[in-house]
Design a protein around this motif. Structure first.
Motif, PDB file in Angstrom:
ATOM      1  N   GLN A  66     -50.303 -14.206   0.665  1.00  0.00           N
ATOM      2  CA  GLN A  66     -49.005 -14.479   0.062  1.00  0.00           C
ATOM      3  C   GLN A  66     -49.011 -14.379  -1.458  1.00  0.00           C
ATOM      4  O   GLN A  66     -48.033 -13.948  -2.059  1.00  0.00           O
ATOM      5  CB  GLN A  66     -48.535 -15.889   0.478  1.00  0.00           C
ATOM      6  N   LEU A  67     -50.117 -14.773  -2.081  1.00  0.00           N
ATOM      7  CA  LEU A  67     -50.190 -14.766  -3.543  1.00  0.00           C
ATOM      8  C   LEU A  67     -50.888 -13.523  -4.084  1.00  0.00           C
ATOM      9  O   LEU A  67     -51.062 -13.377  -5.297  1.00  0.00           O
ATOM     10  CB  LEU A  67     -50.893 -16.039  -4.040  1.00  0.00           C
ATOM     11  N   ASN A  68     -51.342 -12.646  -3.174  1.00  0.00           N
ATOM     12  CA  ASN A  68     -51.810 -11.300  -3.535  1.00  0.00           C
ATOM     13  C   ASN A  68     -53.039 -11.270  -4.434  1.00  0.00           C
ATOM     14  O   ASN A  68     -53.219 -10.346  -5.222  1.00  0.00           O
ATOM     15  CB  ASN A  68     -50.671 -10.511  -4.198  1.00  0.00           C
ATOM     16  N   MET A  69     -53.891 -12.276  -4.350  1.00  0.00           N
ATOM     17  CA  MET A  69     -55.157 -12.202  -5.068  1.00  0.00           C
ATOM     18  C   MET A  69     -56.150 -11.379  -4.254  1.00  0.00           C
ATOM     19  O   MET A  69     -56.025 -11.240  -3.038  1.00  0.00           O
ATOM     20  CB  MET A  69     -55.702 -13.600  -5.332  1.00  0.00           C
ATOM     21  N   VAL A  70     -57.149 -10.841  -4.935  1.00  0.00           N
ATOM     22  CA  VAL A  70     -58.132  -9.980  -4.267  1.00  0.00           C
ATOM     23  C   VAL A  70     -59.465 -10.689  -4.090  1.00  0.00           C
ATOM     24  O   VAL A  70     -60.083 -10.642  -3.034  1.00  0.00           O
ATOM     25  CB  VAL A  70     -58.332  -8.679  -5.072  1.00  0.00           C
ATOM     26  N   ALA A  71     -59.929 -11.360  -5.142  1.00  0.00           N
ATOM     27  CA  ALA A  71     -61.217 -12.056  -5.092  1.00  0.00           C
ATOM     28  C   ALA A  71     -61.042 -13.469  -5.653  1.00  0.00           C
ATOM     29  O   ALA A  71     -61.536 -13.792  -6.728  1.00  0.00           O
ATOM     30  CB  ALA A  71     -62.258 -11.288  -5.888  1.00  0.00           C
ATOM     31  N   ASN A  75     -48.908  -4.778  -6.624  1.00  0.00           N
ATOM     32  CA  ASN A  75     -49.095  -6.092  -7.243  1.00  0.00           C
ATOM     33  C   ASN A  75     -50.395  -6.132  -8.037  1.00  0.00           C
ATOM     34  O   ASN A  75     -50.462  -6.671  -9.151  1.00  0.00           O
ATOM     35  CB  ASN A  75     -49.121  -7.187  -6.170  1.00  0.00           C
ATOM     36  N   HIS A  76     -51.445  -5.562  -7.437  1.00  0.00           N
ATOM     37  CA  HIS A  76     -52.761  -5.595  -8.085  1.00  0.00           C
ATOM     38  C   HIS A  76     -52.756  -4.796  -9.389  1.00  0.00           C
ATOM     39  O   HIS A  76     -53.264  -5.267 -10.414  1.00  0.00           O
ATOM     40  CB  HIS A  76     -53.814  -5.035  -7.130  1.00  0.00           C
ATOM     41  N   VAL A  77     -52.193  -3.593  -9.374  1.00  0.00           N
ATOM     42  CA  VAL A  77     -52.136  -2.783 -10.595  1.00  0.00           C
ATOM     43  C   VAL A  77     -51.307  -3.497 -11.659  1.00  0.00           C
ATOM     44  O   VAL A  77     -51.645  -3.483 -12.848  1.00  0.00           O
ATOM     45  CB  VAL A  77     -51.563  -1.386 -10.296  1.00  0.00           C
ATOM     46  N   ASN A  78     -50.228  -4.139 -11.239  1.00  0.00           N
ATOM     47  CA  ASN A  78     -49.407  -4.913 -12.168  1.00  0.00           C
ATOM     48  C   ASN A  78     -50.256  -5.950 -12.901  1.00  0.00           C
ATOM     49  O   ASN A  78     -50.190  -6.096 -14.128  1.00  0.00           O
ATOM     50  CB  ASN A  78     -48.280  -5.587 -11.385  1.00  0.00           C
ATOM     51  N   ARG A  79     -51.083  -6.670 -12.141  1.00  0.00           N
ATOM     52  CA  ARG A  79     -51.903  -7.733 -12.747  1.00  0.00           C
ATOM     53  C   ARG A  79     -53.014  -7.160 -13.624  1.00  0.00           C
ATOM     54  O   ARG A  79     -53.343  -7.726 -14.665  1.00  0.00           O
ATOM     55  CB  ARG A  79     -52.480  -8.618 -11.638  1.00  0.00           C
ATOM     56  N   MET A  80     -53.570  -6.023 -13.198  1.00  0.00           N
ATOM     57  CA  MET A  80     -54.628  -5.418 -14.003  1.00  0.00           C
ATOM     58  C   MET A  80     -54.068  -4.901 -15.332  1.00  0.00           C
ATOM     59  O   MET A  80     -54.716  -5.013 -16.380  1.00  0.00           O
ATOM     60  CB  MET A  80     -55.296  -4.280 -13.233  1.00  0.00           C
ATOM     61  N   CYS A  81     -52.855  -4.351 -15.303  1.00  0.00           N
ATOM     62  CA  CYS A  81     -52.239  -3.867 -16.549  1.00  0.00           C
ATOM     63  C   CYS A  81     -51.873  -5.028 -17.461  1.00  0.00           C
ATOM     64  O   CYS A  81     -51.980  -4.926 -18.694  1.00  0.00           O
ATOM     65  CB  CYS A  81     -51.006  -3.017 -16.234  1.00  0.00           C
ATOM     66  N   THR A 128     -49.782 -26.232  -6.837  1.00  0.00           N
ATOM     67  CA  THR A 128     -49.438 -27.613  -6.502  1.00  0.00           C
ATOM     68  C   THR A 128     -49.152 -27.697  -5.011  1.00  0.00           C
ATOM     69  O   THR A 128     -48.351 -26.932  -4.476  1.00  0.00           O
ATOM     70  CB  THR A 128     -48.198 -28.078  -7.293  1.00  0.00           C
ATOM     71  N   ILE A 129     -49.846 -28.614  -4.328  1.00  0.00           N
ATOM     72  CA  ILE A 129     -49.705 -28.775  -2.891  1.00  0.00           C
ATOM     73  C   ILE A 129     -48.648 -29.835  -2.581  1.00  0.00           C
ATOM     74  O   ILE A 129     -48.698 -30.946  -3.112  1.00  0.00           O
ATOM     75  CB  ILE A 129     -51.034 -29.174  -2.239  1.00  0.00           C
ATOM     76  N   VAL A 130     -47.696 -29.466  -1.733  1.00  0.00           N
ATOM     77  CA  VAL A 130     -46.730 -30.433  -1.214  1.00  0.00           C
ATOM     78  C   VAL A 130     -46.961 -30.526   0.281  1.00  0.00           C
ATOM     79  O   VAL A 130     -46.819 -29.535   1.003  1.00  0.00           O
ATOM     80  CB  VAL A 130     -45.279 -29.994  -1.507  1.00  0.00           C
ATOM     81  N   HIS A 131     -47.379 -31.712   0.721  1.00  0.00           N
ATOM     82  CA  HIS A 131     -47.700 -31.899   2.140  1.00  0.00           C
ATOM     83  C   HIS A 131     -46.427 -32.161   2.942  1.00  0.00           C
ATOM     84  O   HIS A 131     -45.654 -33.063   2.631  1.00  0.00           O
ATOM     85  CB  HIS A 131     -48.664 -33.075   2.312  1.00  0.00           C
ATOM     86  N   LYS A 132     -46.210 -31.330   3.955  1.00  0.00           N
ATOM     87  CA  LYS A 132     -45.141 -31.577   4.917  1.00  0.00           C
ATOM     88  C   LYS A 132     -45.693 -31.295   6.293  1.00  0.00           C
ATOM     89  O   LYS A 132     -46.501 -30.398   6.479  1.00  0.00           O
ATOM     90  CB  LYS A 132     -43.917 -30.705   4.622  1.00  0.00           C
ATOM     91  N   ARG A 133     -45.204 -32.030   7.252  1.00  0.00           N
ATOM     92  CA  ARG A 133     -45.829 -32.000   8.553  1.00  0.00           C
ATOM     93  C   ARG A 133     -45.717 -30.656   9.254  1.00  0.00           C
ATOM     94  O   ARG A 133     -46.667 -30.179   9.860  1.00  0.00           O
ATOM     95  CB  ARG A 133     -45.181 -33.051   9.442  1.00  0.00           C
ATOM     96  N   TYR A 134     -44.552 -29.992   9.162  1.00  0.00           N
ATOM     97  CA  TYR A 134     -44.339 -28.798   9.969  1.00  0.00           C
ATOM     98  C   TYR A 134     -44.133 -27.519   9.164  1.00  0.00           C
ATOM     99  O   TYR A 134     -44.132 -26.438   9.705  1.00  0.00           O
ATOM    100  CB  TYR A 134     -43.115 -28.968  10.873  1.00  0.00           C
ATOM    101  N   THR A 135     -43.943 -27.650   7.858  1.00  0.00           N
ATOM    102  CA  THR A 135     -43.447 -26.510   7.079  1.00  0.00           C
ATOM    103  C   THR A 135     -44.548 -25.803   6.306  1.00  0.00           C
ATOM    104  O   THR A 135     -45.461 -26.420   5.829  1.00  0.00           O
ATOM    105  CB  THR A 135     -42.389 -26.990   6.075  1.00  0.00           C
ATOM    106  N   PHE A 136     -44.404 -24.464   6.211  1.00  0.00           N
ATOM    107  CA  PHE A 136     -45.181 -23.710   5.217  1.00  0.00           C
ATOM    108  C   PHE A 136     -44.219 -22.826   4.448  1.00  0.00           C
ATOM    109  O   PHE A 136     -43.474 -22.050   5.025  1.00  0.00           O
ATOM    110  CB  PHE A 136     -46.252 -22.829   5.854  1.00  0.00           C
ATOM    111  N   SER A 137     -44.228 -22.981   3.129  1.00  0.00           N
ATOM    112  CA  SER A 137     -43.400 -22.118   2.286  1.00  0.00           C
ATOM    113  C   SER A 137     -43.935 -22.184   0.874  1.00  0.00           C
ATOM    114  O   SER A 137     -44.824 -22.975   0.554  1.00  0.00           O
ATOM    115  CB  SER A 137     -41.933 -22.573   2.321  1.00  0.00           C
ATOM    116  N   MET A 138     -43.407 -21.311   0.013  1.00  0.00           N
ATOM    117  CA  MET A 138     -43.809 -21.284  -1.394  1.00  0.00           C
ATOM    118  C   MET A 138     -42.575 -21.262  -2.259  1.00  0.00           C
ATOM    119  O   MET A 138     -41.542 -20.735  -1.864  1.00  0.00           O
ATOM    120  CB  MET A 138     -44.661 -20.048  -1.696  1.00  0.00           C
ATOM    121  N   LYS A 139     -42.726 -21.811  -3.468  1.00  0.00           N
ATOM    122  CA  LYS A 139     -41.629 -21.729  -4.423  1.00  0.00           C
ATOM    123  C   LYS A 139     -42.173 -21.832  -5.832  1.00  0.00           C
ATOM    124  O   LYS A 139     -43.335 -22.179  -6.035  1.00  0.00           O
ATOM    125  CB  LYS A 139     -40.584 -22.816  -4.165  1.00  0.00           C
TER     126      LYS A 139
END
Length: 505
Positions: free
Chosen positions: A448-453, A121-127, A494-505
């Motif tokens: 999850q989002l694969n950032m380094v710094a 993922n990192h090499v992809n972003r650097m390229c 963008t943050i979507v607040h939900k009481r019990y859930t964690f997910s990304m889309k």
């Protein structure tokens, strides 16, 4: 092979500077192919050292090279095919800040030969940031549920089984345009109380390593669930109720910042027959250790890990790495002891390393095929024949048209990709009253989002690491701007607040 190229192509090859990321199975074959094709300006980077288990398929290495840098030995061995080739090796991580956009911009093409998704993922972003074509290769999940083989991609190239694909910014999809299969997870009560497979014991051992030496995570607690024995099931209740003093395994580490005790109370083991040291032949990694050997290895690696931790200073921690000998010994010994206690078949260090490190095995033949395809796709890019580039899938069995190699036209960029689209953005669904700044950074933005710094526009991260997002007024609909200066990458969250859930889309 170089002699078969026409003068124009030979001149292009001779003048092209190539970066090879990874000097393992595919990387060794790739370096050899590049040198024989006529490339004379190559740089190779790999963090790993050579292990005995590498020797059956990484042909640039010999027994006397065990323990040495893969990148350095691969350079020395490949140069024998063409002494005039200029090869520079780096025994380092490609994710180091030393290898920024300026470093990548030196090259005409970057070729990936990695087994690590985070690094890919990192090499992809650097390229993408450097606007340099990337040819991605590696072993992918088998789509037909046969034994995994390699695939190739271009511009973010993708090959199946053994995968090769190439990324040319704006023309083809990047490596992260399509979601990758997520790593399988297991219920916490299964890991803690009712393991039934070797992988359950391996995950438990990695969790124990983190509790003793790394960053403690409440979701990775290894202690039995004594408050709710119903969750444990029959085996778990037996483990909690049985008087197992003779058979209990106790792990205790005291001193410095490890002043904690973790005890695993267990049921009596079932009977199994294990090979003794004298009955087991072969190298250490492929020999099935006896339980006594597991106990001895555990006793030997514990003080080494403790010493490594003390060198980190106050507040320091270790990160589990399959290529760290002591860390791998710890997980192998602990996983096998736990497996023995619960009547589960133990595994060799080689097998546990594969499972713990999520390694998909490949063989020398498929590595060679993919490496050859990598060079062929690289020649298409360098000579301006990008329209002829293909994603290639190497299948285990011929398809209905009796083809093992299946080339496919490169896909266009995904307009919703949160990496290469014009305005990268992602929606994260979480509980702002339960997620801290530290969890946001470590588990979501980095994990999850694969950032380094990453740098997020929230006050001081260190001082407020344990504060909840809601303490900063972050609520449903809040938008965060996140920059990664190393990757030259900016993302709106963008943050979507939900009481019990964690997910990304």
């Amino acid at each position: 092979m170089a002699a078969s190229l026409n003068e124009k192509v030979r001149k292009t090859v001779n003048e092209s500077k190539i970066l090879v990321v990874g000097a393992g199975g595919i990387g060794c074959e790739l370096l050899k192919n590049l040198v024989l094709t006529g490339f004379t300006d190559i740089e190779v980077i790999d963090l790993d050292t050579i292990d005995v288990s590498n020797l059956n398929r990484q042909f640039l290495f010999r027994k006397e090279h065990v323990g040495k840098s893969k990148a350095q030995v691969a350079k020395e061995s490949a140069q024998k095919f063409n002494p005039d080739a200029k090869i520079i090796s780096y025994h380092d991580s490609i994710m180091s800040p030393d290898y920024g956009v300026d470093f990548f911009q030196k090259f005409k093409v970057v070729m990936n030969a990695l087994d690590n998704r985070a690094a890919r993922n990192h090499v992809n972003r650097m390229c993408l940031a450097a606007d340099i074509p990337l040819i991605e290769s590696g072993t992918a999940e088998n789509r037909t549920e046969e034994t995994d083989l390699p695939v190739i991609k271009t511009s973010s190239f993708t090959l199946s089984m053994h995968d090769i694909s190439s990324l040319i910014q704006g023309l083809t999809e990047c490596y992260e345009c399509q979601p990758k299969p997520t790593q399988k997870t297991f219920p916490g009560c299964t890991i803690r109380n009712t393991p039934s497979e070797p992988i359950h014991c391996i995950v438990w051992a990695k969790h124990l390593f983190n509790q003793l030496f790394g960053e403690e995570d409440p979701d990775q607690d290894v202690s039995p669930d004594t408050e709710d024995p119903e969750l444990a099931g029959e085996a778990g209740q037996s483990a909690l109720q049985t008087d197992a003093k003779d058979d209990a395994v106790v792990f205790t580490v005291n001193g410095n910042s490890m002043e904690k005790e973790t005890t695993a109370y267990t049921s009596r083991p079932r009977s199994f027959t294990y090979l003794s040291a004298s009955e087991s032949a072969g190298i250490r990694d492929q020999k099935l250790w006896t339980i006594q050997e597991c106990a001895d290895v555990f006793s030997n690696c514990l003080p080494k890990l403790k010493a490594e931790l003390s060198q980190q200073g106050e507040g320091g921690m270790l990160v589990w790495d399959k290529d760290d000998e002591s860390a791998m010994d710890f997980v192998t010994a602990v996983a096998n002891i736990r497996a023995y206690i619960f009547g589960i078949q133990t595994k060799t260090r080689f097998d546990i390393k594969s499972m713990a490190g999520n390694i998909i095995p490949a063989i020398a033949t498929t590595n060679a095929i993919i490496a050859g395809l990598l060079v062929m796709e690289g020649l298409k890019i360098l000579t301006g024949n990008i329209d002829k580039c293909r994603t290639v899938y190497l299948n285990r069995q011929p398809n209905p048209r009796k083809k093992l190699l299946v080339p496919c036209i490169l896909d266009k960029p995904n307009p919703k990709c949160y990496v290469c689209s014009a305005k990268p953005e992602v929606t994260v669904i979480l509980n702002t009253q339960k997620i801290t700044v530290k969890v946001l950074e470590e588990k979501i933005i980095k994990g999850q989002l694969n950032m380094v710094a990453p740098d997020v526009e929230i006050d001081d991260g260190k001082e407020n690491a344990d504060k909840f997002l809601s303490d900063f007024g972050i609520k449903n609909g809040s938008r965060l701007k996140c920059d990664d200066f190393l990757q030259n990458y900016e993302l709106n969250i963008t943050i979507v607040h939900k009481r019990y859930t964690f997910s990304m889309k």
